[in-house]
Design an enzyme around this catalytic site. Structure first.
Site, PDB file in Angstrom:
ATOM      1  N   GLU A   1      23.402  34.419  42.876  1.00  0.00           N
ATOM      2  CA  GLU A   1      23.161  35.045  41.576  1.00  0.00           C
ATOM      3  C   GLU A   1      21.804  34.600  41.046  1.00  0.00           C
ATOM      4  O   GLU A   1      21.407  33.452  41.230  1.00  0.00           O
ATOM      5  CB  GLU A   1      24.248  34.660  40.550  1.00  0.00           C
ATOM      6  CG  GLU A   1      25.658  34.995  40.949  1.00  0.00           C
ATOM      7  CD  GLU A   1      26.338  33.799  41.617  1.00  0.00           C
ATOM      8  OE1 GLU A   1      25.846  32.658  41.490  1.00  0.00           O
ATOM      9  OE2 GLU A   1      27.373  34.029  42.276  1.00  0.00           O
TER      10      GLU A   1
ATOM     11  N   HIS B   1      26.366  25.664  41.281  1.00  0.00           N
ATOM     12  CA  HIS B   1      25.541  26.321  40.278  1.00  0.00           C
ATOM     13  C   HIS B   1      24.456  25.400  39.742  1.00  0.00           C
ATOM     14  O   HIS B   1      24.617  24.175  39.736  1.00  0.00           O
ATOM     15  CB  HIS B   1      26.415  26.795  39.104  1.00  0.00           C
ATOM     16  CG  HIS B   1      27.061  28.113  39.333  1.00  0.00           C
ATOM     17  ND1 HIS B   1      27.066  29.121  38.391  1.00  0.00           N
ATOM     18  CD2 HIS B   1      27.721  28.619  40.401  1.00  0.00           C
ATOM     19  CE1 HIS B   1      27.703  30.177  38.864  1.00  0.00           C
ATOM     20  NE2 HIS B   1      28.121  29.884  40.083  1.00  0.00           N
TER      21      HIS B   1
END
Length: 321
Positions: free
Chosen positions: A107, A38
């Site tokens: 995402e 991330h």
């Protein structure tokens, strides 16, 4: 036999802590590990987002046995697939064959940072499929030129390739991604214990391949403290991937989960120290057909107590499954 894994969750701990905890997880007897990749945490309360690939490299040198895996890397926007192929080959060499490359469609939270926009779900899956094809081509060791719908590769070649290539996993959430994973992947990845995902994967060529799931847990001898921590740091997870893939920032997840209560979290994930609750939650994955299940302990500073408890109580109970 089902294998059980430990999650290095980069959103909730710094790089040194992640590697130190991985070493303890190996000593505790976890079969494998997975690592999130991330650029942002889901919620500001989690507080971290180091570069996963540096953590993996350090983890490979600090451990000897435990498997390593991205869960998952998006090879389409923030990273070009040619670069992902090089990173994966290098990790397989550093870990001496313990690395698996888990891929997904990503995402908005993490991919928007390069300013390339955020495609629709349909386009993201098409991009992911093309990326897997490019990575597979580079794994041959040949020079690769590619002019596709979404990517170009100009005379690329991997000069350092392991004797055993890293297996490629694809994360799935519906029939289209299951079909693609069945055709192109060595294993399937999912975060929901849905038998229909495994069935669709099998129908399209996945039969007999590993199926890797992941489940959040929040261990604490004080159950109320566990519930409060799960609510503070993990309430983002109840939104579901159609929502989670689109939100662009931790503040967006703060707003989207403002009506999620601690009681909601207590029902969503096992909290406390009742080993039967944890085993029952994992059993949903094994009964759905998963061959490997990784657990996520919520709270970066609460890893060591969980790992110690897992070694003595949780892992022996899970082995009975």
């Amino acid at each position: 036999m089902v294998q059980f894994g430990y999650t290095m969750m980069t959103e909730q701990a710094g790089p040194r802590a992640l590697v130190d905890d991985l070493v303890e997880a190996e000593r505790a007897g976890f079969d494998f590990s997975v690592t999130s990749d991330h650029y942002f945490p889901w919620l500001a309360s989690q507080g971290h987002a180091p570069y996963a690939w540096s953590v993996l490299g350090a983890g490979a040198q600090a451990t000897e046995r435990i498997g390593l895996m991205t869960y998952v890397t998006c090879p389409t926007v923030r990273y070009h697939p040619a670069v992902v192929a090089q990173k994966a080959a290098t990790m397989q060499l550093l870990s001496e064959g313990r690395f698996r490359l888990g891929l997904g469609s990503g995402e908005n939270l993490n991919e928007h940072v390069v300013g390339a926009g955020w495609p629709s779900p349909e386009v993201r899956l098409t991009m992911l499929e093309e990326a897997v094809v490019i990575i597979r081509a580079l794994f041959t060791g040949e020079n690769v030129d590619h002019q596709g719908e979404h990517f170009e590769v100009a005379n690329a070649r991997l000069w350092d390739l392991p004797g055993t290539l890293p297996p490629v996993g694809v994360a799935v959430s519906g029939r289209r991604s299951c079909a693609m994973a069945g055709r192109l992947a060595d294993l399937v990845i999912a975060t929901e214990p849905k038998p229909e995902l495994i069935h669709a994967f099998d129908q399209h060529g996945g039969a007999g391949k590993p199926r890797v799931g992941q489940i959040p847990v929040c261990y604490d001898t004080d159950r109320d403290a566990a519930v409060a921590r799960a609510h503070d740091q993990f309430r983002w997870s109840v939104g579901g991937w159609p929502v989670n893939a689109e939100l662009p920032a931790p503040s967006s997840f703060e707003g989207a989960t403002r009506y999620v209560t601690p009681q909601d979290m207590a029902q969503a994930i096992p909290c406390g120290d009742d080993v039967d609750d944890f085993v029952d939650a994992v059993r949903r994955y094994t009964e759905a057909g998963f061959t490997e299940v990784a657990v996520v302990q919520v709270g970066g500073e609460h890893q060591r107590p969980f790992i110690g408890w897992a070694a003595k109580e949780l892992l022996p109970a899970l082995r009975e499954l």
